[in-house]
Design an enzyme around this catalytic site. Structure first.
Site, PDB file in Angstrom:
ATOM      1  N   LYS A   1      -3.928   9.844  -1.713  1.00  7.68           N
ATOM      2  CA  LYS A   1      -4.648   9.215  -0.691  1.00  7.68           C
ATOM      3  C   LYS A   1      -5.260  10.139  -0.753  1.00  7.68           C
ATOM      4  CE  LYS A   1      -0.865   5.825   0.612  1.00  7.68           C
ATOM      5  NZ  LYS A   1      -1.674   4.345   0.542  1.00  7.68           N
TER       6      LYS A   1
ATOM      7  N   ASP B   1      -0.280   4.870  -6.758  1.00  2.89           N
ATOM      8  CA  ASP B   1      -0.248   4.379  -5.381  1.00  2.89           C
ATOM      9  C   ASP B   1      -0.208   3.252  -5.107  1.00  2.89           C
ATOM     10  OD1 ASP B   1      -0.077   4.673  -3.098  1.00  2.89           O
ATOM     11  OD2 ASP B   1      -2.590   4.416  -2.823  1.00  2.89           O
TER      12      ASP B   1
ATOM     13  N   ASP C   1       5.624   3.194   5.628  1.00  4.19           N
ATOM     14  CA  ASP C   1       5.459   2.058   4.541  1.00  4.19           C
ATOM     15  C   ASP C   1       6.756   1.247   4.047  1.00  4.19           C
ATOM     16  OD1 ASP C   1       4.138   0.933   2.561  1.00  4.19           O
ATOM     17  OD2 ASP C   1       3.888   2.279   0.885  1.00  4.19           O
TER      18      ASP C   1
ATOM     19  N   ARG D   1       5.108  -2.591  -5.612  1.00  4.73           N
ATOM     20  CA  ARG D   1       5.724  -2.989  -6.350  1.00  4.73           C
ATOM     21  C   ARG D   1       6.705  -3.087  -7.337  1.00  4.73           C
ATOM     22  NH1 ARG D   1      -0.674  -4.262  -7.953  1.00  4.73           N
ATOM     23  NH2 ARG D   1      -0.837  -3.386  -5.837  1.00  4.73           N
TER      24      ARG D   1
ATOM     25  N   LYS E   1      10.829  -3.561   0.526  1.00  8.49           N
ATOM     26  CA  LYS E   1      10.640  -2.321  -0.014  1.00  8.49           C
ATOM     27  C   LYS E   1      10.196  -1.188   1.381  1.00  8.49           C
ATOM     28  CE  LYS E   1       5.951  -0.026  -0.081  1.00  8.49           C
ATOM     29  NZ  LYS E   1       4.279  -0.561  -0.419  1.00  8.49           N
TER      30      LYS E   1
ATOM     31  N   GLU F   1       2.828   1.474  -6.256  1.00  7.40           N
ATOM     32  CA  GLU F   1       4.321   1.633  -6.179  1.00  7.40           C
ATOM     33  C   GLU F   1       5.460   1.377  -5.412  1.00  7.40           C
ATOM     34  OE1 GLU F   1       4.404   2.480  -1.719  1.00  7.40           O
ATOM     35  OE2 GLU F   1       2.637   3.600  -3.558  1.00  7.40           O
TER      36      GLU F   1
ATOM     37  N   ASP G   1       4.788   7.150   1.659  1.00 11.24           N
ATOM     38  CA  ASP G   1       3.608   7.412   0.729  1.00 11.24           C
ATOM     39  C   ASP G   1       2.117   8.425   0.980  1.00 11.24           C
ATOM     40  OD1 ASP G   1       2.660   6.144  -1.584  1.00 11.24           O
ATOM     41  OD2 ASP G   1       1.829   3.831  -0.976  1.00 11.24           O
TER      42      ASP G   1
END
Length: 505
Positions: free
Chosen positions: A282, A352, A293, A356, A270, A354, A275
């Site tokens: 957020k 959020d 991230d 996956r 990933k 994202e 993010d």
């Protein structure tokens, strides 16, 4: 200027501690073995500064905690030489070499920005984890205006004890020292990428880093990049949806190396370079640190580089799913239906969630296109992982019990600790039920094994006819410590899929 880091079996001679400072470290019962002073003398007393009597008294003064993670340090000669012992306590789910404590013990001497030697007295089985701890303490990224510009070297020397706790009967080979240096380079590379802000490490920079690694590895490695709207055309609906709102487009980077066997192992990382949470944005307190991230993609790149240099019999594939989850008029929305590479549809109920989405495309690509028989995805996926497994252990899920056990053992051997999460898709996938699509992308009940649910979402996008092994590594907790990246994942993957870094470890 960042330190150079070198591993050796004996320290190069210097005239005094003024030229090279030194720390001796190990478990107290090993430090008190006959011959420990003689094995350390070239480091702590190159000019006769520390006598054997002083060293022996310092060992008596060491007082490691029997109940906490604290070791102890006793100075030997001003600030230029010291001896440290590791804590005594080590439970069955921890690493016996206590790399968590070792990292804290070596940081003070490394941060002095002077040439230094670290003499580690330990069994052979502790070498890899100890080396990893020292590597993650030698950070490469530093944007402070006061950062040192003078080069300095950290030299690590291992003095090995055998099963009978005798010193000097074994030593590392030159090849093993070389391997440790390569492993450390991979850890430090991954940490540097994670520590860098998105202004310096966006998707285009990450693509460039991967291309640089491939170029350095020469003709052994093939690299390909799919960027921007070509992802949409290629069916990568998840990756395209998450990254299309950002100024720099999303990308899928594939690195390929062919070892001698026919087994294909794909490492899928990933790489969310920042993010914001997207339209499910957020909070002001939740958004800082989100430059990290992309720790999964950084780990894949660092591990791939190291594995090719050290050697692996596998056909190794590295897949970086790179995107910035930004906010703009192009951003994907809650209620959107995303058509994934797997052919399945996803109703978005949380932008959020994202990671996956990009990994769902990534694992399907690894299995269907790259023909991997073992697919591993690594990610900073859920805060729930830290609730389930803590800050030091990654949470893992696996469809193969043997690989799950192997992964846990590998983590304890190399210091990248991990612990199994619940694996039970038949009970958990109902959390994603949608009335208009194959699934939603976020759970209905956040109290129902949320970290495991997120892993099963990714797993559900493997091809229906995939009968290989799938391993999910959620390393949200161990990805960083004290606001610095750790390079987690590099050593774990080397332990699992590369030739041994150190024989017998």
């Amino acid at each position: 200027m960042p330190a150079t880091l070198k591993f050796c079996t004996s320290l190069p001679p210097v005239g005094s501690l003024a030229e090279r400072e030194c720390l001796v470290v190990g478990h107290k019962h090993i430090l008190t073995l006959h011959g420990a002073y003689e094995a350390s003398k070239s480091g702590i007393s190159p000019g006769g500064e520390v006598s054997k009597e002083l060293f022996t008294q310092a060992l008596k003064d060491l007082s490691p905690s029997q109940t906490t993670d604290a070791g102890d340090t006793v100075p030997l000669y001003m600030k230029q030489a010291a001896v440290s012992c590791l804590p005594i306590k080590c439970s069955r789910t921890n690493c016996p070499s206590r790399p968590d404590a070792l990292a804290n013990l070596v940081k003070p001497i490394i941060k002095r920005n002077k040439d230094c030697a670290i003499v580690v007295i330990c069994p052979r089985t502790h070498v890899v984890a100890s080396s990893s701890a020292i590597a993650r303490s030698c950070q490469l990224y530093d944007a402070k205006s006061t950062a040192s510009t003078a080069p300095y070297a950290v030299t690590v020397c291992f003095v090995l004890c055998d099963a009978d706790s005798l010193l000097g009967g074994d030593q590392l080979s030159d090849k093993e020292c070389y391997n440790l240096g390569i492993m450390a380079d991979g850890v430090r590379l991954a940490a540097r990428l994670v520590d860098a802000p998105t202004s310096e490490m966006d998707t285009s920079h990450m693509v460039a880093e991967a291309q640089r690694v491939a170029a350095e590895l020469g003709g052994k490695v093939r690299v390909s990049v799919v960027t921007g709207s070509d992802l949409e055309k290629g069916g990568f609906g998840g990756l395209w949806a998450v990254g299309k709102a950002a100024e720099k487009p999303p990308s899928l980077v594939t690195l390929e190396y062919d070892g001698g066997s026919e087994e294909v192992v794909a490492l899928v990382g990933k790489g969310i370079v920042y993010d914001t949470g997207g339209l499910s944005i957020k909070s002001k307190d939740g958004m800082p640190t989100m430059k990290r991230d992309m720790g999964g993609a950084a780990a894949v790149l660092g591990a791939f580089q190291a594995a090719v240099k050290i050697g692996t019999s596998k056909k190794l594939r590295g897949v970086l799913c790179l995107a910035e989850n930004a906010v703009s008029k192009e951003a994907y929305r809650p209620d959107d239906i995303i058509y994934m590479l797997s052919g399945k549809t996803v109703e978005v109920n949380n932008t959020d969630a994202e990671g996956r989405m990009v990994l769902g495309d990534g694992v399907h690509y690894a299995a269907a296109t790259l023909k991997a028989s073992t697919v591993v995805n690594i990610c900073t996926l859920t805060g729930a992982q830290k609730i389930a497994a803590g800050n030091k252990h990654a949470g893992i899920m696996c469809n193969d019990e043997t690989l799950e056990h192997t992964c846990v053992s590998a983590g304890r051997a190399c210091g990248d600790l991990c612990i199994p999460l619940l694996y039970c898709p038949e009970l958990l996938m109902k959390e994603f039920k949608s009335e208009v699509a194959d699934m939603k992308n976020s759970v209905k009940d956040r109290g129902n094994a949320q970290a495991s649910c997120a892993g099963h979402f990714i797993e559900s996008h493997l091809p229906k006819m995939f009968h290989g092994k799938w391993l999910h590594v959620d390393m949200a907790g161990p990805n960083d410590e004290n606001e610095r990246a750790t390079g987690y994942g590099v050593c774990l993957f080397l332990q699992l899929f590369a030739n041994p870094v150190v024989e017998g470890n």
